[in-house]
Design a protein around this motif. Structure first.
Motif, mmCIF file in Angstrom:
data_model
loop_
_atom_site.group_PDB
_atom_site.id
_atom_site.type_symbol
_atom_site.label_atom_id
_atom_site.label_comp_id
_atom_site.label_asym_id
_atom_site.label_seq_id
_atom_site.Cartn_x
_atom_site.Cartn_y
_atom_site.Cartn_z
ATOM 1 N N LEU A 144 0.845 -1.207 0.000
ATOM 2 C CA LEU A 144 0.000 0.000 0.000
ATOM 3 C C LEU A 144 0.873 1.248 0.000
ATOM 4 N N GLU A 145 0.268 2.354 -0.369
ATOM 5 C CA GLU A 145 0.906 3.654 -0.181
ATOM 6 C C GLU A 145 0.338 4.250 1.104
ATOM 7 N N GLY A 146 1.233 4.694 1.988
ATOM 8 C CA GLY A 146 0.713 5.242 3.232
ATOM 9 C C GLY A 146 1.786 5.446 4.283
ATOM 10 N N GLU A 147 1.342 5.611 5.516
ATOM 11 C CA GLU A 147 2.222 5.887 6.650
ATOM 12 C C GLU A 147 2.488 4.591 7.416
ATOM 13 N N VAL A 148 3.776 4.318 7.667
ATOM 14 C CA VAL A 148 4.165 3.097 8.375
ATOM 15 C C VAL A 148 4.141 3.345 9.883
ATOM 16 N N ILE A 149 3.483 2.431 10.622
ATOM 17 C CA ILE A 149 3.492 2.498 12.080
ATOM 18 C C ILE A 149 3.869 1.111 12.625
ATOM 19 N N THR A 150 4.240 1.042 13.878
ATOM 20 C CA THR A 150 4.576 -0.241 14.484
ATOM 21 C C THR A 150 3.306 -0.999 14.832
ATOM 22 N N LEU A 151 3.430 -2.308 14.967
ATOM 23 C CA LEU A 151 2.269 -3.109 15.362
ATOM 24 C C LEU A 151 1.769 -2.718 16.743
ATOM 25 N N ALA A 152 2.687 -2.291 17.596
ATOM 26 C CA ALA A 152 2.307 -1.914 18.950
ATOM 27 C C ALA A 152 1.317 -0.749 18.969
ATOM 28 N N GLU A 153 1.312 0.039 17.880
ATOM 29 C CA GLU A 153 0.417 1.191 17.796
ATOM 30 C C GLU A 153 -0.960 0.836 17.248
ATOM 31 N N VAL A 154 -1.138 -0.406 16.812
ATOM 32 C CA VAL A 154 -2.415 -0.817 16.237
ATOM 33 C C VAL A 154 -3.445 -1.006 17.347
ATOM 34 N N ALA A 155 -4.633 -0.468 17.151
ATOM 35 C CA ALA A 155 -5.679 -0.502 18.176
ATOM 36 C C ALA A 155 -6.455 -1.818 18.156
ATOM 37 N N PHE A 170 -3.338 -7.981 17.043
ATOM 38 C CA PHE A 170 -2.220 -7.568 16.196
ATOM 39 C C PHE A 170 -1.109 -6.918 17.017
ATOM 40 N N SER A 171 -1.458 -6.004 17.917
ATOM 41 C CA SER A 171 -0.440 -5.247 18.647
ATOM 42 C C SER A 171 0.405 -6.122 19.562
ATOM 43 N N SER A 172 -0.161 -7.226 20.047
ATOM 44 C CA SER A 172 0.595 -8.129 20.930
ATOM 45 C C SER A 172 1.543 -9.032 20.171
ATOM 46 N N GLY A 173 1.371 -9.097 18.847
ATOM 47 C CA GLY A 173 2.205 -9.985 18.041
ATOM 48 C C GLY A 173 1.728 -11.423 18.062
ATOM 49 N N ALA A 174 0.545 -11.670 18.657
ATOM 50 C CA ALA A 174 0.035 -13.038 18.764
ATOM 51 C C ALA A 174 -0.210 -13.670 17.397
ATOM 52 N N LEU A 175 -0.569 -12.839 16.417
ATOM 53 C CA LEU A 175 -0.844 -13.357 15.077
ATOM 54 C C LEU A 175 0.393 -13.394 14.197
ATOM 55 N N GLY A 176 1.494 -12.840 14.680
ATOM 56 C CA GLY A 176 2.733 -12.804 13.918
ATOM 57 C C GLY A 176 3.377 -11.432 13.948
ATOM 58 N N LYS A 177 4.659 -11.404 13.587
ATOM 59 C CA LYS A 177 5.394 -10.143 13.564
ATOM 60 C C LYS A 177 5.185 -9.428 12.232
ATOM 61 N N GLY A 178 5.459 -8.136 12.235
ATOM 62 C CA GLY A 178 5.330 -7.361 11.007
ATOM 63 C C GLY A 178 5.200 -5.881 11.291
ATOM 64 N N THR A 179 4.361 -5.211 10.535
ATOM 65 C CA THR A 179 4.165 -3.773 10.702
ATOM 66 C C THR A 179 2.721 -3.444 10.297
ATOM 67 N N ALA A 180 2.405 -2.159 10.228
ATOM 68 C CA ALA A 180 1.061 -1.726 9.804
ATOM 69 C C ALA A 180 1.185 -0.438 9.010
ATOM 70 N N ILE A 181 0.227 -0.224 8.142
ATOM 71 C CA ILE A 181 0.238 0.961 7.268
ATOM 72 C C ILE A 181 -1.123 1.658 7.356
ATOM 73 N N LYS A 182 -1.074 2.977 7.513
ATOM 74 C CA LYS A 182 -2.293 3.784 7.413
ATOM 75 C C LYS A 182 -2.381 4.247 5.957
#
Length: 634
Positions: A492-503, A507-519
């Motif tokens: 995607l095109e957008g802003e990169v944030i850490t998984l920890a910032e995901v509401a 996802f934020s705990s990493g229980a589903l896997g590691k990675g990142t998130a994009i707005k």
């Protein structure tokens, strides 16, 4: 059993369950499956299991490399799967002739390899004690040790009668009885007497006749330690057994089937099968020695250099019966002797990796791999250390080639099929002969192999999977010594944030896997790598890609957007379809989804992230489609 129960269950599930298994047995380090359909097996998941070193598909077998714990894993596996271990190896060979041959040879010899190595070691040590003058050949200690060591070799046809019958799916006790008749002591005593006359006198196959059967001359051979005659006799027996079971009434099958089989097969074995097979064995032995004598150095280079490659693909099984036949016919073998330095070259390379690497996980793998390699079990070293790093494996092959050339040049031979690694040195003691230069040459060969494997690995190095987190923190950038498994680009095109910032805690705990998130800045999602659309949710809010390199990527568009039930989402691929990097996967209406009150933050995670040493995310705050987003490290 409890220790390996979960591993056994996971392997069973991922090979396709009991219904997909034709047979399973194990060798020194591997579970060897014959699967009905290898495509059903989930190889990537099996490789990722804790306790599995690697998976090899070769010779018609699906081989799960476990390491030194394979006997325990096997016993647990057959119990979990509800497979009878006595019948676990029975299977009908399929595939091309070469695959069927490899499958047959491995199925026949694998069950006895452990005892074969053990008795060979005892026999070798007895010969060594005699050569050193520590024991006399008249002493009870020597005679008892030699009896223990020689027992399997002397009665080898009985053992092979069992394993071959099991492989052919015929009565194992009939196979043993045929083998026992071939080595019956009275017949050996008859051969020592004066012959009645000689057949084919004056030819290379001149055969003294000591007895007749129904007036037909019997060519008695020494079948002790032989391989080929019993294998052919057992195969013929299995065919006769099948025919007998069709014509003999069920009420008397129990005793009449073996009665007629033994009356038919054993005489034919002595009259035809045994002599012809023995002559064929003698010709095979003479042919291998002829090829060897053409250039022992070249033969040593090739066999020593490629031995570990043969082991990886299971092709070494094609040489083992030739070596056993040589030992039976000529009482020596140069073939396997030339491969002796290969395992020492392998551990030389492992030692260099262990010292040179800065990666703690690799160091911890190297220690048990090195110890196993000392004793000749090199699979942990190959699959766990040298082969993934590539260069060390190549250097070990070079070391093995040089060691093989030294042994070939010195015309060194082995005299027993004994132990592996350092326990294989007694294999080169010739029974009844004093210690000469042979053992010194063997020691020089393995020392040179070891040194070349270690030194070349030190000189040419390898791409060290150093501790990614420590080096990244210390340098503030990705280290150049990392092995990059794969690069995933931004979908995607957008802003990169850490998984920890995901509401969303999942996802934020990493229980589903590691990675990142994009707005996201717009409503288009593209493939981050080439692969297969493994999962396409009907609602269109999420898609899973399994890349060609094995990464399992989940792109989840927005949070709780499944509740939209597909509204505002348009998918452009179907589940199971192949996708190429940069291909449009999904379109969504960013404004309408936002207007309905949904958070459009899109996690991009690796659902199999435990497979990787580290997952590195770019530091950039914004990305465009196709920009580097995640680096997967092993």
């Amino acid at each position: 059993m409890e220790k390996y129960e979960q591993l056994a269950k996971d392997i069973l599930e991922n090979v396709g369950g009991v219904d997909n298994i034709n047979s399973v047995f194990h060798c020194v380090t591997r579970l060897r499956f014959k699967l009905k359909d290898e495509k059903i097996a989930n190889t990537d998941k099996i490789k990722a299991l804790d306790g599995v070193v690697s998976v090899i598909q070769s010779g018609g077998q699906y081989q799960v490399v476990i390491g030194n714990n394979v006997p325990d894993v096997y016993s647990t596996f057959v119990e979990v799967a509800g497979i009878n271990p006595e019948g676990a190896g029975e299977t009908k060979s399929e595939g091309n002739i070469f695959n069927r041959f490899i499958d047959f040879i491995s199925g026949v010899f694998t069950p006895v390899l452990g005892v074969l190595a053990a008795t060979g070691m005892i026999k070798g040590f007895a010969a060594m004690f005699l050569a050193f003058g520590w024991l006399s050949d008249k002493s009870g200690t020597y005679q008892l040790l030699y009896a223990i060591g020689d027992s399997l070799f002397y009665f080898f046809p009985i053992f092979l009668g069992y394993t071959a019958s099991k492989k052919f799916g015929s009565n194992i006790f009939i196979g043993m009885a045929i083998g026992a008749a071939m080595v019956y002591p009275t017949l050996a005593g008859i051969m020592a007497g004066k012959p009645l006359y000689t057949l084919f006198e004056g030819t290379v196959i001149a055969s003294p006749i000591h007895v007749t059967f129904l007036g037909i001359p019997v060519i008695l051979m020494s079948y002790s330690s032989s391989v080929i005659p019993i294998l052919i006799a057992t195969w013929f027996s299995s065919k006769v057994e099948k025919w007998m079971k069709q014509i003999i009434p069920d009420v008397v099958k129990t005793f009449l089937v073996p009665f007629f089989i033994l009356l038919i097969v054993v005489p034919l074995t002595f009259l035809v099968i045994g002599p012809v097979a023995t002559w064929a064995g003698q010709l095979l032995g003479a042919a291998t020695i002829w090829l060897y004598n053409l250039s022992p150095i070249v033969a040593g280079l090739l066999l020593g250099g490629f031995w570990q490659v043969f082991v990886i693909f299971g092709l070494h099984w094609g040489l083992i019966p030739i070596a056993m036949n040589n030992l039976a016919q000529m009482h020596f073998d140069p073939i396997l002797a030339m491969t002796f330095g290969a395992s020492f070259a392998q551990i030389g390379a492992v030692l260099a990796v262990m010292i040179k690497s800065k990666n703690e996980k690799l160091k911890s793998l190297s220690i048990p791999a090195f110890i196993s390699g000392i004793f000749g079990v090199t699979e942990p070293a190959i699959y766990g250390v040298t082969l993934p790093l590539k260069k060390p494996f190549i250097m070990s092959c070079i070391g093995g080639a040089v060691g093989g050339a030294i042994i070939g040049f010195a015309n060194v031979k082995s005299y027993i099929m004994g132990g592996l690694g350092i326990f294989g040195i007694p294999n080169f003691f010739k029974p009844g002969s004093p210690i000469g230069s042979t053992i010194l040459i063997v020691i020089i060969a393995i020392a040179v192999s070891f040194a070349i494997g270690a030194i070349l690995t030190f000189i040419f190095g390898f791409k060290d999977p150093a501790n990614a987190k420590a080096e990244t923190e210390a340098s503030g950038r990705e280290t150049e010594t990392l092995i990059e498994r794969e690069i995933l680009t931004s979908p995607l095109e957008g802003e990169v944030i850490t998984l920890a910032e995901v509401a969303d805690e999942a996802f934020s705990s990493g229980a589903l896997g590691k990675g990142t998130a994009i707005k996201p800045h717009n409503g288009k999602v593209f493939a981050p790598a080439s692969g297969v659309a493994a999962t396409v949710f009907p609602t269109g809010h999420a898609i899973g890609i399994k890349t060609d390199e094995g990464a399992e990527v989940l792109i989840h568009i927005g949070l709780n957007t499944v509740q939209l039930e597909g509204k505002y989402f348009t998918t452009h691929v179907k589940q199971g379809e192949r996708v190429e990097a940069g291909e449009l996967l999904v379109e969504f209406d960013l404004e309408k989804i936002t207007a309905e009150g949904y958070d459009v933050t899109t996690p991009v995670i690796l659902t199999n992230s435990d497979k990787y040493l580290d997952i590195l995310v770019v530091d950039d705050q914004t990305v465009k489609v196709g920009d580097r987003l995640i680096t997967l490290v092993i």
